[in-house]
Motif scaffolding. Sequence first.
Motif, PDB file in Angstrom:
ATOM      1  N   LEU A 207       0.834  -1.204   0.000  1.00 17.42           N
ATOM      2  CA  LEU A 207       0.000   0.000   0.000  1.00 17.42           C
ATOM      3  C   LEU A 207       0.868   1.253   0.000  1.00 17.42           C
ATOM      4  CD1 LEU A 207      -2.531  -1.002   2.818  1.00 17.42           C
ATOM      5  CD2 LEU A 207      -2.907  -1.192   0.348  1.00 17.42           C
ATOM      6  N   THR A 208       0.431   2.282  -0.716  1.00 23.67           N
ATOM      7  CA  THR A 208       1.076   3.579  -0.611  1.00 23.67           C
ATOM      8  C   THR A 208       0.662   4.205   0.714  1.00 23.67           C
ATOM      9  OG1 THR A 208      -0.736   4.798  -1.656  1.00 23.67           O
ATOM     10  CG2 THR A 208       0.935   3.831  -3.119  1.00 23.67           C
ATOM     11  N   SER A 209       1.326   5.310   1.081  1.00 23.48           N
ATOM     12  CA  SER A 209       0.971   5.965   2.337  1.00 23.48           C
ATOM     13  C   SER A 209      -0.465   6.482   2.314  1.00 23.48           C
ATOM     14  CB  SER A 209       1.941   7.124   2.619  1.00 23.48           C
ATOM     15  OG  SER A 209       1.919   8.053   1.557  1.00 23.48           O
ATOM     16  N   ASP A 210      -0.919   7.007   1.158  1.00 22.81           N
ATOM     17  CA  ASP A 210      -2.299   7.490   1.051  1.00 22.81           C
ATOM     18  C   ASP A 210      -3.300   6.336   1.196  1.00 22.81           C
ATOM     19  OD1 ASP A 210      -1.463  10.087   0.716  1.00 22.81           O
ATOM     20  OD2 ASP A 210      -1.519  10.008  -1.473  1.00 22.81           O
ATOM     21  N   GLU A 211      -2.982   5.192   0.564  1.00 25.03           N
ATOM     22  CA  GLU A 211      -3.873   4.035   0.671  1.00 25.03           C
ATOM     23  C   GLU A 211      -3.919   3.511   2.104  1.00 25.03           C
ATOM     24  OE1 GLU A 211      -3.236   2.205  -3.851  1.00 25.03           O
ATOM     25  OE2 GLU A 211      -1.943   1.581  -2.187  1.00 25.03           O
ATOM     26  N   TRP A 212      -2.764   3.532   2.758  1.00 27.40           N
ATOM     27  CA  TRP A 212      -2.722   3.063   4.150  1.00 27.40           C
ATOM     28  C   TRP A 212      -3.545   3.976   5.049  1.00 27.40           C
ATOM     29  CZ3 TRP A 212      -1.143   4.954   8.859  1.00 27.40           C
ATOM     30  CH2 TRP A 212      -0.999   4.011   9.899  1.00 27.40           C
ATOM     31  N   MET A 213      -3.409   5.295   4.860  1.00 30.97           N
ATOM     32  CA  MET A 213      -4.186   6.246   5.661  1.00 30.97           C
ATOM     33  C   MET A 213      -5.677   6.062   5.434  1.00 30.97           C
ATOM     34  SD  MET A 213      -2.419   8.161   7.712  1.00 30.97           S
ATOM     35  CE  MET A 213      -3.555   9.524   8.009  1.00 30.97           C
ATOM     36  N   GLN A 216      -7.024   3.392   7.479  1.00 34.87           N
ATOM     37  CA  GLN A 216      -7.036   3.663   8.911  1.00 34.87           C
ATOM     38  C   GLN A 216      -8.135   4.658   9.302  1.00 34.87           C
ATOM     39  OE1 GLN A 216      -4.807   1.822  10.750  1.00 34.87           O
ATOM     40  NE2 GLN A 216      -4.313   1.009   8.719  1.00 34.87           N
ATOM     41  N   GLY A 217      -8.918   5.064   8.298  1.00 37.50           N
ATOM     42  CA  GLY A 217      -9.905   6.120   8.522  1.00 37.50           C
ATOM     43  C   GLY A 217     -10.860   5.853   9.669  1.00 37.50           C
ATOM     44  N   GLU A 218     -11.427   4.653   9.718  1.00 40.52           N
ATOM     45  CA  GLU A 218     -12.407   4.336  10.754  1.00 40.52           C
ATOM     46  C   GLU A 218     -11.772   4.348  12.138  1.00 40.52           C
ATOM     47  OE1 GLU A 218     -15.541   0.743  11.944  1.00 40.52           O
ATOM     48  OE2 GLU A 218     -14.529   0.769   9.978  1.00 40.52           O
ATOM     49  N   LEU A 219     -10.600   3.724  12.252  1.00 43.89           N
ATOM     50  CA  LEU A 219      -9.916   3.683  13.541  1.00 43.89           C
ATOM     51  C   LEU A 219      -9.491   5.087  13.971  1.00 43.89           C
ATOM     52  CD1 LEU A 219      -8.598   2.100  15.857  1.00 43.89           C
ATOM     53  CD2 LEU A 219      -6.574   1.821  14.404  1.00 43.89           C
ATOM     54  N   PHE A 220      -8.948   5.855  13.037  1.00 40.14           N
ATOM     55  CA  PHE A 220      -8.511   7.211  13.340  1.00 40.14           C
ATOM     56  C   PHE A 220      -9.700   8.078  13.748  1.00 40.14           C
ATOM     57  CE2 PHE A 220      -7.024  11.502  11.965  1.00 40.14           C
ATOM     58  CZ  PHE A 220      -5.927  11.593  12.808  1.00 40.14           C
ATOM     59  N   ILE A 235      -6.720  19.308  12.780  1.00 38.17           N
ATOM     60  CA  ILE A 235      -5.938  18.931  11.601  1.00 38.17           C
ATOM     61  C   ILE A 235      -6.717  17.933  10.753  1.00 38.17           C
ATOM     62  CG2 ILE A 235      -3.792  17.832  10.829  1.00 38.17           C
ATOM     63  CD1 ILE A 235      -2.510  18.790  13.437  1.00 38.17           C
ATOM     64  N   ALA A 236      -7.402  17.019  11.391  1.00 35.35           N
ATOM     65  CA  ALA A 236      -8.172  16.015  10.667  1.00 35.35           C
ATOM     66  C   ALA A 236      -9.283  16.629   9.841  1.00 35.35           C
ATOM     67  CB  ALA A 236      -8.746  14.991  11.653  1.00 35.35           C
ATOM     68  N   GLU A 237      -9.702  17.842  10.212  1.00 34.66           N
ATOM     69  CA  GLU A 237     -10.768  18.520   9.462  1.00 34.66           C
ATOM     70  C   GLU A 237     -10.272  19.117   8.152  1.00 34.66           C
ATOM     71  OE1 GLU A 237     -12.214  21.357  12.212  1.00 34.66           O
ATOM     72  OE2 GLU A 237     -13.210  19.886  13.514  1.00 34.66           O
ATOM     73  N   ILE A 238      -8.943  19.170   7.960  1.00 34.63           N
ATOM     74  CA  ILE A 238      -8.380  19.739   6.731  1.00 34.63           C
ATOM     75  C   ILE A 238      -8.311  18.633   5.682  1.00 34.63           C
ATOM     76  CG2 ILE A 238      -6.382  20.909   5.715  1.00 34.63           C
ATOM     77  CD1 ILE A 238      -5.639  21.845   8.519  1.00 34.63           C
ATOM     78  N   ASP A 239      -9.094  18.772   4.644  1.00 31.31           N
ATOM     79  CA  ASP A 239      -9.190  17.716   3.636  1.00 31.31           C
ATOM     80  C   ASP A 239      -7.903  17.521   2.857  1.00 31.31           C
ATOM     81  OD1 ASP A 239     -11.814  17.203   4.338  1.00 31.31           O
ATOM     82  OD2 ASP A 239     -12.618  18.668   2.905  1.00 31.31           O
ATOM     83  N   ASP A 240      -7.206  18.615   2.567  1.00 29.07           N
ATOM     84  CA  ASP A 240      -6.029  18.513   1.698  1.00 29.07           C
ATOM     85  C   ASP A 240      -4.718  18.667   2.474  1.00 29.07           C
ATOM     86  OD1 ASP A 240      -6.396  21.142   2.354  1.00 29.07           O
ATOM     87  OD2 ASP A 240      -6.002  21.938   0.341  1.00 29.07           O
ATOM     88  N   PHE A 241      -4.732  18.305   3.754  1.00 27.29           N
ATOM     89  CA  PHE A 241      -3.500  18.425   4.530  1.00 27.29           C
ATOM     90  C   PHE A 241      -2.433  17.492   3.958  1.00 27.29           C
ATOM     91  CE2 PHE A 241      -0.629  17.337   8.040  1.00 27.29           C
ATOM     92  CZ  PHE A 241      -0.240  18.611   8.433  1.00 27.29           C
TER      93      PHE A 241
END
Length: 267
Positions: A207-213, A216-220, A235-241
Amino acid sequence: MSTKVLAALRTEGLVVAVRGVGTVVADRARPAAPAPPTRRERRPRAEPTDTSRDQVVRHALALADTEGLDAVSMRRLAAEHGLPTMALYRYVRGKDDLVRLMVDAAFAESPLPSTPPREVRAQLELAARQLWAIFGRHPWLAPAMSITRPEIAPHGMRYTEFVLAALAPLGLSVTEMMHVNLSLFAFVRGLAMGFETEAQAAQHTGLTSDEWMARQGELFGGVIGSGRFPMVARIAEIDDFDLSLDAVFEYGLPRLLAGLLHGTAPS
């Protein structure tokens, strides 16, 4: 007459002279084995002659880039060059020496300009950016280098020479100049350590880092939704961080240079 007949038979190989016995009929069913070579005639087994130290280093460099530094071994390099393992020691003294040559070869790919920019800050930024690019091409390189035990790699040492020469007009002591150089190197190298970590993670997970993140969306989201980390939630509210290493490098480098040069400016 008998002498002539015996001579003719010897010529045809039908009889042989045996010391102490006389002339006997030759055993044609079992031809005599060729005499073994004398000590002077013996030659070592020929080895391939189309291998050079540069080829060995380049091969090791390619292996480390694609599979990591742990994939590089003297045994594997020798096998892939068609050499006995011990023969490889004609080119390098061992794994440590090989890594040193690999470090030097990596730096040799990006020589610094003979005519640098005029401004001190521009020179330091140039060195840092070229160093960052080298680490990016060779993810294994940053972890392989050390600040307290520097490698004797002439092409790498040219970066140190370049930075010290850039700082010389500021009137700093040699100790101060070296500390500025090491601070800049430590920033770039420390951040570049993430290149190998990311490469290993991508290799192990696929997985790329974006795919891994994304996975992890539900857990995060559950942790953030607990209310225990209100600042992280912002920070999590920023869509394009942008959490990429390049983004962190671009943010940190100019601020680091400003701080270093401000701290070294004459009062």
